[in-house]
Design an enzyme around this catalytic site. Structure first.
Site, PDB file in Angstrom:
ATOM      1  N   SER A 139      -2.416  -6.987   6.314  1.00 46.03           N
ATOM      2  CA  SER A 139      -3.595  -7.872   6.361  1.00 46.03           C
ATOM      3  C   SER A 139      -3.104  -9.306   6.484  1.00 46.03           C
ATOM      4  O   SER A 139      -1.961  -9.612   6.146  1.00 46.03           O
ATOM      5  CB  SER A 139      -4.391  -7.735   5.065  1.00 46.03           C
ATOM      6  OG  SER A 139      -5.392  -8.730   4.973  1.00 46.03           O
ATOM      7  N   TYR A 152      -5.418  -8.092  -4.575  1.00 43.37           N
ATOM      8  CA  TYR A 152      -5.469  -7.525  -3.216  1.00 43.37           C
ATOM      9  C   TYR A 152      -4.385  -8.182  -2.356  1.00 43.37           C
ATOM     10  O   TYR A 152      -3.644  -7.498  -1.637  1.00 43.37           O
ATOM     11  CB  TYR A 152      -6.856  -7.720  -2.592  1.00 43.37           C
ATOM     12  CG  TYR A 152      -6.910  -7.190  -1.172  1.00 43.37           C
ATOM     13  CD1 TYR A 152      -6.833  -5.824  -0.911  1.00 43.37           C
ATOM     14  CD2 TYR A 152      -7.002  -8.059  -0.080  1.00 43.37           C
ATOM     15  CE1 TYR A 152      -6.846  -5.337   0.398  1.00 43.37           C
ATOM     16  CE2 TYR A 152      -7.022  -7.580   1.226  1.00 43.37           C
ATOM     17  CZ  TYR A 152      -6.949  -6.215   1.457  1.00 43.37           C
ATOM     18  OH  TYR A 152      -6.959  -5.730   2.744  1.00 43.37           O
TER      19      TYR A 152
HETATM   20  P1  NDP Z   1     -12.969   0.945   5.264  1.00 48.88           P
HETATM   21  O1  NDP Z   1     -13.466   0.829   3.846  1.00 48.88           O
HETATM   22  O2  NDP Z   1     -13.969   1.067   6.343  1.00 48.88           O
HETATM   23  O3  NDP Z   1     -11.950   2.179   5.371  1.00 48.88           O
HETATM   24  C1  NDP Z   1     -11.006   2.423   4.365  1.00 48.88           C
HETATM   25  C2  NDP Z   1     -10.422   3.812   4.563  1.00 48.88           C
HETATM   26  O4  NDP Z   1      -9.429   4.017   3.538  1.00 48.88           O
HETATM   27  C3  NDP Z   1     -11.464   4.906   4.418  1.00 48.88           C
HETATM   28  O5  NDP Z   1     -11.238   5.897   5.382  1.00 48.88           O
HETATM   29  C4  NDP Z   1     -11.191   5.461   3.027  1.00 48.88           C
HETATM   30  O6  NDP Z   1     -11.476   6.863   2.997  1.00 48.88           O
HETATM   31  C5  NDP Z   1      -9.688   5.254   2.918  1.00 48.88           C
HETATM   32  N1  NDP Z   1      -9.261   5.246   1.517  1.00 48.88           N
HETATM   33  C6  NDP Z   1      -9.545   4.341   0.559  1.00 48.88           C
HETATM   34  N2  NDP Z   1      -9.018   4.730  -0.618  1.00 48.88           N
HETATM   35  C7  NDP Z   1      -8.404   5.920  -0.385  1.00 48.88           C
HETATM   36  C8  NDP Z   1      -7.694   6.833  -1.199  1.00 48.88           C
HETATM   37  N3  NDP Z   1      -7.510   6.622  -2.514  1.00 48.88           N
HETATM   38  N4  NDP Z   1      -7.186   7.944  -0.639  1.00 48.88           N
HETATM   39  C9  NDP Z   1      -7.385   8.187   0.670  1.00 48.88           C
HETATM   40  N5  NDP Z   1      -8.038   7.369   1.506  1.00 48.88           N
HETATM   41  C10 NDP Z   1      -8.554   6.256   0.963  1.00 48.88           C
HETATM   42  O7  NDP Z   1     -12.054  -0.322   5.483  1.00 48.88           O
HETATM   43  P2  NDP Z   1     -11.123  -0.785   6.710  1.00 48.88           P
HETATM   44  O8  NDP Z   1     -11.172   0.169   7.820  1.00 48.88           O
HETATM   45  O9  NDP Z   1     -11.435  -2.189   6.963  1.00 48.88           O
HETATM   46  O10 NDP Z   1      -9.708  -0.721   5.986  1.00 48.88           O
HETATM   47  C11 NDP Z   1      -8.598  -0.024   6.510  1.00 48.88           C
HETATM   48  C12 NDP Z   1      -7.344  -0.783   6.146  1.00 48.88           C
HETATM   49  O11 NDP Z   1      -7.376  -2.060   6.770  1.00 48.88           O
HETATM   50  C13 NDP Z   1      -7.167  -1.054   4.656  1.00 48.88           C
HETATM   51  O12 NDP Z   1      -5.805  -0.870   4.311  1.00 48.88           O
HETATM   52  C14 NDP Z   1      -7.561  -2.526   4.519  1.00 48.88           C
HETATM   53  O13 NDP Z   1      -6.936  -3.134   3.417  1.00 48.88           O
HETATM   54  C15 NDP Z   1      -7.056  -3.061   5.836  1.00 48.88           C
HETATM   55  N6  NDP Z   1      -7.625  -4.326   6.280  1.00 48.88           N
HETATM   56  C16 NDP Z   1      -8.986  -4.458   6.456  1.00 48.88           C
HETATM   57  C17 NDP Z   1      -9.492  -5.663   6.888  1.00 48.88           C
HETATM   58  C18 NDP Z   1     -10.973  -5.925   7.042  1.00 48.88           C
HETATM   59  O14 NDP Z   1     -11.363  -7.097   7.115  1.00 48.88           O
HETATM   60  N7  NDP Z   1     -11.812  -4.909   7.129  1.00 48.88           N
HETATM   61  C19 NDP Z   1      -8.608  -6.775   7.234  1.00 48.88           C
HETATM   62  C20 NDP Z   1      -7.231  -6.530   6.976  1.00 48.88           C
HETATM   63  C21 NDP Z   1      -6.761  -5.339   6.552  1.00 48.88           C
HETATM   64  P3  NDP Z   1     -12.225   7.620   1.801  1.00 48.88           P
HETATM   65  O15 NDP Z   1     -13.133   6.640   1.121  1.00 48.88           O
HETATM   66  O16 NDP Z   1     -12.971   8.725   2.488  1.00 48.88           O
HETATM   67  O17 NDP Z   1     -11.134   8.119   0.937  1.00 48.88           O
HETATM   68  C1  8X3 Z   2      -8.863  -7.979   4.652  1.00 50.84           C
HETATM   69  C2  8X3 Z   2      -8.937  -9.383   5.135  1.00 50.84           C
HETATM   70  O1  8X3 Z   2      -9.073 -11.770   4.342  1.00 50.84           O
HETATM   71  O2  8X3 Z   2     -10.852 -10.249   3.683  1.00 50.84           O
HETATM   72  O3  8X3 Z   2      -7.565  -7.642   4.335  1.00 50.84           O
HETATM   73  O4  8X3 Z   2      -8.687 -10.103   2.667  1.00 50.84           O
HETATM   74  S1  8X3 Z   2      -9.391 -10.416   3.880  1.00 50.84           S
END
Ligand code: NDP
Ligand code: 8X3
Length: 252
Positions: A139, A152
């Site tokens: 991220s 985080y």
């Molecule tokens: P979502 O919440 O849409 O997706 C998160 C995914 O992670 C889901 O499929 C969820 O599946 C899975 N997950 C969470 N906890 C667990 C667990 N304990 N075991 C297995 N699977 C898990 O968020 P994003 O798609 O945005 O996030 C994906 C990645 O991108 C993350 O690592 C996030 O930190 C990162 N990210 C996101 C950003 C944003 O702005 N959205 C920016 C930068 C990074 P389920 O709940 O079914 O288990």
């Molecule tokens: C997700 C992006 O800036 O909301 O990792 O933390 S931020």
């Protein structure tokens, strides 16, 4: 065609990546805790006439579930070519002295410990095969610390450090290691962070055009399709309205 394991494929970036790779003909193993969501995605991918994905319901906080999942997978697949460590979450946005210990544990156990345990299991199969590729979803929070992001941001700084560490440790085995570091992407991320407060979650994406999960999937596809002698270390990607973790231009 290559075989790809994606953690956290039930939503957002993981889901979009699964669809994008399925369209290219990759064989997928898809994981997440929500079985219903995995089954819907399975149907969607089969409807594309893409190779049928393997579903593994697993919580990356649970070592036994990971072990069992990877064992099941290696029984069906000779090798795992690509691992996309995407499962992750943020919980809360408070100053450190007001932080919730349970939320801290969940974030660290998912974003860091879970990624480590999955990576260890999969890397051992890749080492046996003498090749592989690991892509960690980090991220912008892994490069900068923003107000109230404390734990985080620490978890994503750890993902950044572990990406670099894996690149060093796996160097003798021909395993490529990359990260993708997104800024604001409109997924379930903020509704999870704010524990179902949709109004507050929507405010995060108000007044500008945020990234969508497909934008990140495109970067992941670019890494996956790079030739074997090329290792893309990191792709840092923000919306045009976001300069860094602090400067987001939201029109009021
Ligand atoms: P979502 O919440 O849409 O997706 C998160 C995914 O992670 C889901 O499929 C969820 O599946 C899975 N997950 C969470 N906890 C667990 C667990 N304990 N075991 C297995 N699977 C898990 O968020 P994003 O798609 O945005 O996030 C994906 C990645 O991108 C993350 O690592 C996030 O930190 C990162 N990210 C996101 C950003 C944003 O702005 N959205 C920016 C930068 C990074 P389920 O709940 O079914 O288990
Ligand atoms: C997700 C992006 O800036 O909301 O990792 O933390 S931020």
């Amino acid at each position: 065609m290559k075989k790809v394991l994606i953690t956290g494929a039930t939503s957002g970036i993981g889901r979009a990546t699964a669809i994008s790779l399925a369209k290219e003909g990759y064989h997928l193993a898809l994981t997440g805790r929500r079985l219903k969501k995995l089954q819907t995605l399975h149907q969607e991918i089969c409807d594309l006439n893409a190779p049928e994905p393997i579903l593994l319901q697993m919580d990356v906080k649970e070592e036994d579930q990971i072990k069992k999942g990877i064992e099941t997978l290696t029984e069906q697949w000779e090798q795992i070519d690509i691992l996309i460590n995407n499962a992750g979450l943020s919980l809360g946005l408070d100053p450190l002295h007001k932080g919730n210990l349970e939320d801290w544990d969940t974030m660290m156990n998912t974003n860091v410990r879970g990624l480590l345990i999955v990576s260890k299991a999969v890397a051992n199969t890749m080492i046996k095969n003498g090749s592989g590729q690991i892509i960690n979803i980090s991220s912008i929070a892994g490069t900068q610390v923003y107000p109230n992001g404390n734990v985080y941001c620490a978890s994503k700084h750890a993902v950044d450090a572990l990406t670099k560490a894996m690149r060093v440790d796996f160097l003798p085995y021909g395993i490529r290691v990359s990260s993708v570091s997104p800024g604001a992407v409109n997924t379930e991320f903020s509704s999870v962070r704010f524990k179902g407060d949709i109004e507050r979650a929507n405010q995060v994406y108000d007044g500008y055009q945020p990234l969508v999960a497909e934008d990140i999937a495109a970067s992941i596809l670019h890494i996956v399709k790079s030739p074997p002698h090329v290792n893309i270390n990191d792709i840092l990607i923000t919306p045009t309205a976001q300069a860094n973790a602090y400067n987001l231009h939201q029109k009021k």
